[in-house]
Write a protein that holds these residues in place. Structure first.
Motif, mmCIF file in Angstrom:
data_model
loop_
_atom_site.group_PDB
_atom_site.id
_atom_site.type_symbol
_atom_site.label_atom_id
_atom_site.label_comp_id
_atom_site.label_asym_id
_atom_site.label_seq_id
_atom_site.Cartn_x
_atom_site.Cartn_y
_atom_site.Cartn_z
ATOM 1 N N ALA A 138 -0.718 -1.779 -9.318
ATOM 2 C CA ALA A 138 0.779 -0.918 -9.578
ATOM 3 C C ALA A 138 1.182 -0.175 -8.069
ATOM 4 O O ALA A 138 0.170 0.078 -7.372
ATOM 5 C CB ALA A 138 -0.499 0.248 -10.628
ATOM 6 N N ILE A 139 2.033 0.525 -8.425
ATOM 7 C CA ILE A 139 2.978 1.244 -7.451
ATOM 8 C C ILE A 139 3.165 2.545 -7.771
ATOM 9 O O ILE A 139 3.218 2.846 -9.011
ATOM 10 C CB ILE A 139 4.417 0.924 -7.043
ATOM 11 N N VAL A 140 2.974 3.604 -7.076
ATOM 12 C CA VAL A 140 1.800 4.994 -7.789
ATOM 13 C C VAL A 140 3.067 5.974 -7.108
ATOM 14 O O VAL A 140 2.769 5.803 -6.139
ATOM 15 C CB VAL A 140 0.474 5.209 -7.634
ATOM 16 N N PHE A 141 3.835 6.684 -8.344
ATOM 17 C CA PHE A 141 4.537 7.653 -7.550
ATOM 18 C C PHE A 141 3.877 9.659 -8.188
ATOM 19 O O PHE A 141 2.846 9.440 -9.332
ATOM 20 C CB PHE A 141 5.879 7.069 -8.396
ATOM 21 N N THR A 156 7.736 -2.559 -1.971
ATOM 22 C CA THR A 156 6.758 -2.291 -1.805
ATOM 23 C C THR A 156 5.530 -2.881 -3.000
ATOM 24 O O THR A 156 4.208 -2.346 -2.365
ATOM 25 C CB THR A 156 6.928 -0.535 -2.022
ATOM 26 N N LYS A 157 6.514 -3.846 -3.766
ATOM 27 C CA LYS A 157 5.188 -4.491 -4.325
ATOM 28 C C LYS A 157 4.062 -5.593 -3.237
ATOM 29 O O LYS A 157 3.457 -4.989 -4.193
ATOM 30 C CB LYS A 157 6.040 -5.224 -5.856
ATOM 31 N N SER A 158 4.818 -5.679 -2.467
ATOM 32 C CA SER A 158 3.604 -7.164 -2.078
ATOM 33 C C SER A 158 2.634 -6.032 -0.867
ATOM 34 O O SER A 158 1.223 -6.210 -0.313
ATOM 35 C CB SER A 158 3.676 -7.805 -0.848
ATOM 36 N N LEU A 159 2.969 -4.720 -0.561
ATOM 37 C CA LEU A 159 2.318 -3.241 -0.332
ATOM 38 C C LEU A 159 1.425 -2.302 -0.681
ATOM 39 O O LEU A 159 0.481 -1.385 -0.447
ATOM 40 C CB LEU A 159 2.877 -2.414 0.996
ATOM 41 N N ALA A 160 0.738 -2.981 -2.713
ATOM 42 C CA ALA A 160 0.510 -2.115 -3.189
ATOM 43 C C ALA A 160 -0.854 -2.156 -3.007
ATOM 44 O O ALA A 160 -1.584 -0.875 -3.765
ATOM 45 C CB ALA A 160 0.548 -3.358 -4.737
ATOM 46 N N LYS A 162 -2.325 -1.389 -0.561
ATOM 47 C CA LYS A 162 -2.401 -0.790 1.136
ATOM 48 C C LYS A 162 -1.584 0.760 0.500
ATOM 49 O O LYS A 162 -2.196 1.580 1.124
ATOM 50 C CB LYS A 162 -1.603 -1.163 2.128
ATOM 51 N N ILE A 163 -1.207 0.839 -0.900
ATOM 52 C CA ILE A 163 -0.431 2.532 -1.059
ATOM 53 C C ILE A 163 -0.851 3.378 -2.231
ATOM 54 O O ILE A 163 -1.631 3.173 -2.042
ATOM 55 C CB ILE A 163 0.570 2.005 -1.267
ATOM 56 N N ASP A 164 -1.052 4.217 -1.483
ATOM 57 C CA ASP A 164 -1.861 5.218 -2.326
ATOM 58 C C ASP A 164 -1.284 6.044 -3.163
ATOM 59 O O ASP A 164 -1.414 6.061 -4.878
ATOM 60 C CB ASP A 164 -2.872 6.650 -1.492
ATOM 61 N N TYR A 165 0.315 6.429 -2.653
ATOM 62 C CA TYR A 165 1.094 7.189 -3.272
ATOM 63 C C TYR A 165 2.089 7.381 -2.657
ATOM 64 O O TYR A 165 2.628 6.684 -1.703
ATOM 65 C CB TYR A 165 1.099 7.989 -3.977
ATOM 66 N N ILE A 166 3.792 6.538 -3.528
ATOM 67 C CA ILE A 166 4.980 6.923 -2.519
ATOM 68 C C ILE A 166 5.568 8.261 -2.818
ATOM 69 O O ILE A 166 5.507 9.081 -4.663
ATOM 70 C CB ILE A 166 5.907 5.945 -3.944
ATOM 71 N N ILE A 176 5.443 7.178 2.141
ATOM 72 C CA ILE A 176 5.388 5.923 1.414
ATOM 73 C C ILE A 176 3.233 7.041 1.978
ATOM 74 O O ILE A 176 3.870 6.714 3.189
ATOM 75 C CB ILE A 176 5.599 5.311 1.670
ATOM 76 N N VAL A 177 2.539 7.273 1.568
ATOM 77 C CA VAL A 177 1.207 7.381 1.578
ATOM 78 C C VAL A 177 0.322 6.372 1.749
ATOM 79 O O VAL A 177 -0.040 6.460 0.435
ATOM 80 C CB VAL A 177 0.176 8.702 1.394
ATOM 81 N N THR A 178 -0.477 5.942 2.304
ATOM 82 C CA THR A 178 -1.653 4.873 2.331
ATOM 83 C C THR A 178 -2.812 4.979 1.847
ATOM 84 O O THR A 178 -2.935 6.616 1.775
ATOM 85 C CB THR A 178 -1.471 3.525 3.611
ATOM 86 N N ASN A 179 -3.592 4.100 2.218
ATOM 87 C CA ASN A 179 -4.917 4.572 0.909
ATOM 88 C C ASN A 179 -5.753 5.106 2.180
ATOM 89 O O ASN A 179 -6.835 5.650 2.282
ATOM 90 C CB ASN A 179 -5.255 3.403 0.600
ATOM 91 N N ASP A 180 -5.402 5.095 3.655
ATOM 92 C CA ASP A 180 -6.210 5.210 4.782
ATOM 93 C C ASP A 180 -5.769 6.601 5.593
ATOM 94 O O ASP A 180 -5.347 6.447 6.146
ATOM 95 C CB ASP A 180 -5.644 3.945 6.015
ATOM 96 N N GLY A 181 -4.500 7.181 4.786
ATOM 97 C CA GLY A 181 -3.732 8.842 5.265
ATOM 98 C C GLY A 181 -2.506 8.490 6.278
ATOM 99 O O GLY A 181 -2.446 9.502 6.182
#
Length: 226
Positions: A138-141, A156-160, A162-166, A176-181
Motif C-alpha cells: 500500500a501507498i501510505v499518506f 508511485t506504486k512500483s516504489l511501494a 521503498k516508500i514509508d509515506y507521502i 516522498i519519505v523512504t523507509n531509509d529516511g
C-alpha cells in the motif's frame, strides 16, 4: 363481428385492471395490503465483494414501517453517511420492498495518523474502518490531502516497497519519505513525470540505496542531493 368482440374483451380487461389498481392504491393509502408496509430490503452495490453489513443494519430500520410514513430522504442520508458509501438511491417499490442502489468508494491507498491506517479512495475520502496494520504494497499518506490522490498513487506504486509515506506540503506539492529516511522533494508542476524520472534514476544508478538525506527534484533543470 370479431372486431366488436375483441373490443369488448379489451374494454372489460381494462376496467378490471383499473379497479384492481385503484383498489391497491386505496388499500395502501389506508395502511392495508402487502405493499402498505415495508417488509423487505433489497440492496444492490457496484462491487460484488463489498461488505454490506452496516448498510443492511441501517436499512433494516425501515422494516415494518408504513410505506407512506417512511422518509426516504432521511434514510438515504443515513445510508450515505456509512463509511465507504459514495452515493445511494433509495426507492419504495409497490410490493412493499425497499430498493437501495449503492455506489461505493474504492480504496487505492492508506492514510496514517500515527496510530491507525485508514483506507483511502482516489478523492482522499476515508473508506471503511481503520486498521492497526499497513496493507502489503500500500501507498501510505500522512497529513492533509488534496482533492485527488489518484495520479500520485498510480505513479508511485512500483516504489511501494521503498516508500514509508507521502506528504502534501503547503497545499501545493508532494514529499516522498523512504523507509531509509530519504526525503524526495517533488516539483509543483508535473510531479508524476518527476516520479518517473526518479524510478528511471533508481533503476540505473540505485539512488535510493545510497546514504542520502534529501533528493530535491523541484528544479526541472537539475536534481540536488544531500
Amino acid at each position: 363481428m370479431k372486431r366488436s368482440i375483441m373490443f369488448w374483451v379489451y374494454f372489460i380487461v381494462a376496467i378490471v385492471l383499473g379497479i384492481y389498481l385503484t383498489t391497491r392504491i386505496i388499500m395502501n393509502g389506508m395502511g392495508y395490503g402487502r405493499g402498505a408496509i415495508i417488509h423487505n430490503v433489497s440492496i444492490t452495490a457496484d462491487s460484488s465483494d463489498a461488505d454490506l453489513t452496516t448498510i443492511q443494519t441501517v436499512a433494516a430500520s425501515g422494516l415494518g414501517t408504513r410505506t407512506g410514513a417512511l422518509n426516504l430522504e432521511t434514510l438515504n442520508n443515513r445510508i450515505r453517511s456509512v463509511p465507504g458509501v459514495r452515493n445511494a438511491a433509495t426507492r419504495r417499490m409497490p410490493n412493499g420492498t425497499l430498493s437501495i442502489d449503492i455506489e461505493l468508494h474504492r480504496a487505492v491507498a492508506q492514510w496514517y495518523d500515527g496510530v491507525a491506517y485508514f483506507p483511502l479512495s482516489a478523492d482522499g475520502t476515508w473508506v471503511n474502518i481503520p486498521s492497526d496494520t499497513r496493507d502489503a504494497g500500500a501507498i501510505v499518506f500522512r497529513g492533509a490531502l488534496p482533492d485527488n490522490i489518484s495520479d500520485i498513487t498510480d505513479a508511485t506504486k512500483s516504489l511501494a516497497d521503498k516508500i514509508d509515506y507521502i506528504e502534501w506540503i503547503e497545499n501545493r506539492r508532494w514529499n516522498i519519505v523512504t523507509n531509509d529516511g530519504i526525503t524526495i522533494m517533488l516539483p509543483e508542476s508535473n510531479p508524476v513525470a518527476a516520479v518517473r524520472g526518479l524510478i528511471s534514476l533508481n533503476e540505473n544508478q540505485h539512488i535510493l540505496n545510497r546514504e542520502l538525506k534529501v533528493i530535491d527534484m523541484r528544479d526541472n533543470a537539475r536534481i540536488l542531493v544531500k
